[in-house]
Scaffold this motif. Structure first.
Motif, short mmCIF file in Angstrom:
data_model
loop_
_atom_site.label_atom_id
_atom_site.label_comp_id
_atom_site.label_asym_id
_atom_site.label_seq_id
_atom_site.Cartn_x
_atom_site.Cartn_y
_atom_site.Cartn_z
N ALA A 140 0.81 -1.16 -0.12
CA ALA A 140 0.05 0.09 -0.04
C ALA A 140 0.97 1.18 -0.05
N SER A 141 2.03 1.21 0.79
CA SER A 141 2.88 2.31 0.76
C SER A 141 3.40 2.58 -0.59
N SER A 176 9.15 5.80 2.01
CA SER A 176 7.90 6.38 2.19
C SER A 176 8.15 7.61 2.75
N THR A 177 7.09 8.30 3.23
CA THR A 177 7.12 9.69 3.72
C THR A 177 7.90 9.77 4.98
N SER A 197 3.96 7.82 -6.79
CA SER A 197 3.51 9.04 -7.79
C SER A 197 4.49 10.31 -7.07
N PRO A 247 0.44 1.53 -8.99
CA PRO A 247 -0.94 2.22 -8.39
C PRO A 247 -2.16 1.27 -8.66
N GLN A 288 2.30 1.84 -3.61
CA GLN A 288 1.09 2.45 -4.32
C GLN A 288 0.81 3.87 -3.92
N LYS A 289 0.91 4.08 -2.72
CA LYS A 289 0.68 5.50 -2.58
C LYS A 289 1.71 6.59 -2.76
N ASN A 290 2.81 5.93 -2.58
CA ASN A 290 4.26 7.19 -2.56
C ASN A 290 5.04 7.04 -3.84
#
Length: 105
Positions: A40-41, A68-69, A47, A98, A43-45
């Motif tokens: 999930a990380s 990750s952030t 971009s 994604p 897929q989120k990060n």
């Protein structure tokens, strides 16, 4: 597609491009839930261009990490002979991650 695999008592995942080539590999996780959170990380990060860390190995080959952030590495690439290959790998992660399905192996 993400492939989620169990090795011994731990889990890890890889992201494969449409041609089946591995473009990103994770660390080992102690639980399936943690590995799924790692997916999930990604897929989120993926971009966020700023979360890709481009590196050059001592042997002159190129590779990258996706962070990750919070700065933790969630995936690492293979080694590429040319910088353009590494950049293509990053674009492939950005394109494929994604909406990628998760397949448990």
């Amino acid at each position: 597609m993400f492939e989620l695999k169990k090795k011994g008592e731990q889990y890890h995942f890889v992201l494969k491009a449409g041609n089946g080539q591995v473009i990103l590999s994770s660390e080992m996780y102690n639980s399936k839930a943690s590995a799924k959170n790692g997916i999930a990380s990604v897929q989120k990060n993926c971009s966020n261009e700023n979360l890709f860390e481009r590196k050059t190995a001592k042997n002159g080959k190129f590779h990258f990490n996706l962070k990750s952030t919070n700065g933790q590495i969630v995936g690492s690439s293979q080694m590429y002979a040319a910088e353009s290959g590494m950049n293509n790998g990053i674009e492939s992660v950005r394109k494929n991650a994604p909406g990628a399905e998760i397949k448990e192996i």
